[in-house]
Design a protein around this motif. Structure first.
Motif, short mmCIF file in Angstrom:
data_model
loop_
_atom_site.label_atom_id
_atom_site.label_comp_id
_atom_site.label_asym_id
_atom_site.label_seq_id
_atom_site.Cartn_x
_atom_site.Cartn_y
_atom_site.Cartn_z
N GLY A 1 0.81 -1.22 0.00
CA GLY A 1 0.00 0.00 0.00
C GLY A 1 0.83 1.26 0.00
N ASN A 2 0.15 2.39 0.15
CA ASN A 2 0.81 3.70 0.12
C ASN A 2 1.80 3.85 1.26
N LYS A 3 2.90 4.49 0.95
CA LYS A 3 3.96 4.68 1.93
C LYS A 3 3.84 6.05 2.59
N HIS A 4 4.08 6.08 3.90
CA HIS A 4 4.11 7.33 4.65
C HIS A 4 5.47 7.43 5.34
N TRP A 5 5.89 8.67 5.59
CA TRP A 5 7.10 8.90 6.37
C TRP A 5 6.69 9.68 7.62
N PHE A 6 7.11 9.16 8.78
CA PHE A 6 6.70 9.74 10.05
C PHE A 6 7.91 10.34 10.77
N PHE A 7 7.82 11.64 11.06
CA PHE A 7 8.83 12.33 11.86
C PHE A 7 8.27 12.41 13.28
N MET A 8 8.72 11.50 14.17
CA MET A 8 8.25 11.49 15.55
C MET A 8 8.98 12.59 16.32
N LEU A 9 8.20 13.50 16.91
CA LEU A 9 8.77 14.72 17.46
C LEU A 9 8.94 14.66 18.97
N LYS A 10 9.95 15.32 19.42
CA LYS A 10 10.25 15.40 20.86
C LYS A 10 9.09 16.11 21.57
N ASP A 11 8.59 15.49 22.65
CA ASP A 11 7.53 16.04 23.50
C ASP A 11 6.20 16.25 22.78
N CYS A 12 6.02 15.59 21.66
CA CYS A 12 4.75 15.68 20.95
C CYS A 12 3.78 14.66 21.56
N ARG A 13 2.64 15.12 22.10
CA ARG A 13 1.71 14.25 22.81
C ARG A 13 0.29 14.51 22.32
N ASN A 14 -0.28 13.51 21.67
CA ASN A 14 -1.69 13.58 21.27
C ASN A 14 -2.53 13.48 22.54
N PRO A 15 -3.31 14.52 22.89
CA PRO A 15 -4.06 14.49 24.16
C PRO A 15 -5.38 13.72 24.08
N ASP A 16 -5.76 13.28 22.89
CA ASP A 16 -7.08 12.68 22.71
C ASP A 16 -6.97 11.18 22.44
N THR A 17 -8.12 10.51 22.53
CA THR A 17 -8.18 9.13 22.07
C THR A 17 -7.98 9.12 20.56
N THR A 18 -7.48 8.02 20.05
CA THR A 18 -7.26 7.95 18.61
C THR A 18 -7.64 6.57 18.09
N ARG A 19 -8.00 6.52 16.85
CA ARG A 19 -8.47 5.28 16.25
C ARG A 19 -7.29 4.36 15.93
N GLY A 20 -7.44 3.09 16.25
CA GLY A 20 -6.35 2.14 16.03
C GLY A 20 -6.60 1.17 14.90
N ILE A 21 -7.83 1.16 14.34
CA ILE A 21 -8.19 0.21 13.29
C ILE A 21 -8.88 0.96 12.15
N TYR A 22 -8.37 0.77 10.95
CA TYR A 22 -9.02 1.30 9.75
C TYR A 22 -9.24 0.15 8.76
N ASN A 23 -10.34 0.24 8.04
CA ASN A 23 -10.67 -0.85 7.11
C ASN A 23 -9.59 -1.07 6.06
N GLU A 24 -8.96 0.03 5.62
CA GLU A 24 -7.95 -0.12 4.58
C GLU A 24 -6.72 -0.89 5.06
N PHE A 25 -6.60 -1.07 6.40
CA PHE A 25 -5.46 -1.81 6.95
C PHE A 25 -5.73 -3.31 7.08
N LEU A 26 -7.00 -3.73 7.09
CA LEU A 26 -7.36 -5.08 7.50
C LEU A 26 -6.82 -6.16 6.56
N MET A 27 -6.46 -7.30 7.14
CA MET A 27 -6.01 -8.44 6.35
C MET A 27 -7.16 -8.95 5.48
N ASN A 28 -6.82 -9.66 4.42
CA ASN A 28 -7.82 -10.08 3.42
C ASN A 28 -8.92 -10.94 4.02
N GLU A 29 -8.59 -11.76 5.02
CA GLU A 29 -9.60 -12.65 5.61
C GLU A 29 -10.72 -11.90 6.31
N LEU A 30 -10.48 -10.61 6.62
CA LEU A 30 -11.48 -9.82 7.34
C LEU A 30 -12.21 -8.84 6.42
#
Length: 656
Positions: free
Chosen positions: A574-603
């Motif tokens: 699939g599409n490639k992303h580049w992630f720059f993980m930043l010092k002291d960067c903190r997402n204060p909210d809940t975040t989604r961990g599952i997306y349909n485009e990620f799911l294995m074929n059996e699902l």
């Protein structure tokens, strides 16, 4: 007539008056007056002159018009003859007539033009003295009178047929499916139909167990949902009952009730679909993989990152500890003279020399903030297409940018010029664009250019609107305005505007409550976007903002640089992303961990369930996490970095 007939007549009148408080019905009896005469025991109805004593025209009129009338009390049919403690022979006559009428079925409602039937009494003048005769008599309550009784009965007969067909042809499974769709907010304005569906479902269940189905129908014909089958939501249940594909049935329903540009906010999901999906997870041993959390630096192998700052390297899984930190502070670098470089060249030529990387986080990157996620159970089975259980989520619970959100909503993202509005609460914001020729594009005048209009109803928290020009835009100034048509919330206020021209994207943000904001002026000259000027509190790259503990328009240290997990360990899925993980960067909210485009074929076959499941199993906020700025291979973007090392001290502008 006997002296006690008046007791019988008065009792019948009283009974009819009591019954008249509710709806009255007629039964399909034959000539009930003959039954009445035959009901008298022998010797109790002697001949008087030429007829029997109880055979008179007044009583005949009453009995033929009222004697077959019934009421329904708690689902049980009762007649005007249901009278206890009458003297004989009238007790026998009343019992016979009651049983006779009860043995027939209801034909229709009782309606008449008349105001009364029979006569309370008549006076016969004999030669010697007048004689008073008592008869059956009743007055007709206004609710049972009509100037067109036949038309009224015809209407009720039609309604009865609709009600019966609904009760007999609509299936329990179809009703439960539609109830699930409404409860999951999966159909357009479904909540408006919930009461009707619930009421009809209750009637449908009761009908299955009713001992007398005809009586049940007549008893409940006045219910609001009796004509459910002919309502727009009833046609959806009918289509599903008839075996029509669920997607097709819902599309047909939404075609009737939804605006042309309506996009369903959630997947079509039913209880049965959930059961099937959970059964598949159980079969694959993946139940524990559903529970997600923010990923931590200790989760990630040093082998799966492209760069790691020495300050955090010893925290990584199988990382190397004790590496030397920078001892000498290098000279500052002028980022205005940043050298251009492609991401591929940056990785091969620059990163190997780097001991530290700083990223210039700009306001145009506000929608690029992202977090890496992982399973709570480190031993959980593989849920995604790639051979690890890591995933990512961009701000606003999207797996990509505003552009991708617009695309998923059905908007045109390939136009020459595009202005997209994104916001993060359930308000109904509207995008208005005044073109140079004076034409205003908005929801009431779309001009073929406004192709996404969300949160009119069934609001979501990641709404977008989109205006685009596929051909060459006319020269002049375009004034972009954002109007709050329906205010629903006081949290997560503001909006982001994304402007794209020939692949170049700019972002502008507004962080206050929205009423009516004149936000941007776009200047087009010779068919090119020459300038974008923010107005009235809207900020572009010139003003710094705080987000997730990071200040924009400043250089922020990069802890790690990595490709997205679908490209770890030499995978290319699939599409490639580049992630720059930043010092002291903190997402204060809940975040989604599952997306349909990620799911294995059996699902894949259960993707509708996972679309909902993903929104209900978000990663809880956490202090320890990997968050930063992400860039997608599907989108033209740029980022400025400062790289320092033993032999390098440069500012570079990376093109993705």
């Amino acid at each position: 007539m006997t002296n006690q007939f008046h007791i019988f007549a008065k009792a019948v009148e009283k009974r009819f008056r009591k019954m008249s408080a509710g709806e009255l019905y007629t039964t399909n009896v034959d000539d009930i007056f003959n039954v009445y005469l035959d009901a008298f025991p022998p010797g109790t109805n002697p001949i008087f002159r030429t007829n029997t004593e109880h055979d008179c025209s007044c009583c005949k009129q009453f009995i033929r018009n009222v004697g077959h009338v019934v009421a329904l009390e708690n689902g049980t049919m009762s007649t005007v003859w249901d009278i206890p403690n009458l003297p004989e022979p009238y007790a026998t006559v009343a019992k016979t007539l009651d049983e006779y009428v009860q043995s027939h079925s209801i034909q229709s409602i009782f309606r008449t033009k008349e105001v009364a039937f029979g006569a309370e009494q008549t006076i016969e003048l004999n030669e010697d003295r007048p004689h008073r005769w008592h008869h059956f008599f009743c007055t007709i309550a206004p609710r049972h009178r009509s100037t067109s009784p036949e038309a009224d009965r015809g209407r009720v007969s039609t309604n009865r047929g609709v009600f019966r067909r609904g009760l007999e042809e609509l299936t329990t499974d179809a009703l439960e499916t539609v109830r699930d769709l409404i409860n999951n907010n999966s159909i357009y304005r479904g909540a408006e139909h919930k009461a009707a569906v619930d009421e009809f479902t209750a009637l449908h269940r009761a009908y299955q167990d009713a001992p007398n189905k005809e009586t049940f129908i007549w008893s409940n014909l006045d219910k609001r949902s009796a004509l459910f089958r002919n309502t727009v939501i009833g046609t959806l249940v009918t289509d599903i009952s008839d075996g029509k594909d669920l997607e097709q049935a819902v599309r047909s329903f939404e075609h009737k009730v939804a605006p042309m540009n309506y996009k369903r906010p959630t997947a079509l999901i039913t209880a049965k679909m959930i059961d099937n999906a959970l059964a598949k997870l159980n079969e694959l041993g993946l139940e524990s993989a559903i529970e997600r959390r923010f990923a931590r630096i200790s989760d990630v192998s040093v082998n799966n990152v492209l760069f790691v700052d020495n300050a955090v390297r010893d925290q990584m899984r199988d990382g190397l500890a004790g590496l030397l930190m920078d001892a000498v502070k290098p000279v500052e670098v002028n980022i205005k003279n940043a050298d251009p470089i492609s991401m591929e060249d940056f990785l091969t030529e620059i990163v190997p020399q780097a001991r530290s990387i700083e990223l210039l986080v700009q306001n145009k990157h506000l929608s690029n903030f992202m977090s890496l996620t992982a399973p709570v159970d480190e031993q959980a089975g593989r849920l995604f297409k790639w051979d690890n259980n890591f995933a990512w989520s961009y701000d606003g619970d999207t797996a990509d940018s505003i552009k991708q959100r617009v695309k998923r909503a059905g908007g045109n993202v390939d136009a020459k010029l595009r202005v997209s509005l994104a916001w993060f609460n359930t308000d109904d914001l509207d995008l208005h664009v005044l073109e140079p020729n004076g034409n205003q594009i908005y929801y009431g005048n779309k001009c073929g250019k406004l192709d996404v209009d969300m949160n009119v109803s069934a609001p979501v928290r990641d709404a977008v609107e989109n205006v685009c020009w596929s051909g060459r835009p006319m020269d002049g100034d375009y004034i972009v305005r954002v109007h709050n048509f329906t205010k629903r919330e006081t949290i997560d206020v503001g909006f982001t505007l994304e402007v794209e021209f020939e692949g170049e994207i700019q972002h502008f943000s507004y962080d206050r409550a929205v009423r009516d904001v004149e936000a941007l002026i776009l200047t087009v000259h010779k068919g090119k976007l020459e300038k974008v000027r923010p107005l009235h509190g809207v900020v572009s790259g010139a003003a710094s903002q705080e987000k997730w503990g990071v200040m924009t328009e400043t250089l922020v240290p990069v802890d790690t640089l990595m490709a997205s997990p679908n490209h770890w360990d030499l995978q290319q899925i699939g599409n490639k992303h580049w992630f720059f993980m930043l010092k002291d960067c903190r997402n204060p909210d809940t975040t989604r961990g599952i997306y349909n485009e990620f799911l294995m074929n059996e699902l894949e076959e259960h993707r509708k369930v996972f679309e909902v499941l993903g929104s209900k199993t978000k990663c809880p906020a956490a202090e320890e996490q990997l968050s930063g700025i992400g860039f997608s291979s599907t989108r033209k973007d740029q980022a400025t970095v400062v790289v320092k090392g033993d032999r390098i001290n440069r500012a570079l502008t990376i093109t993705f």
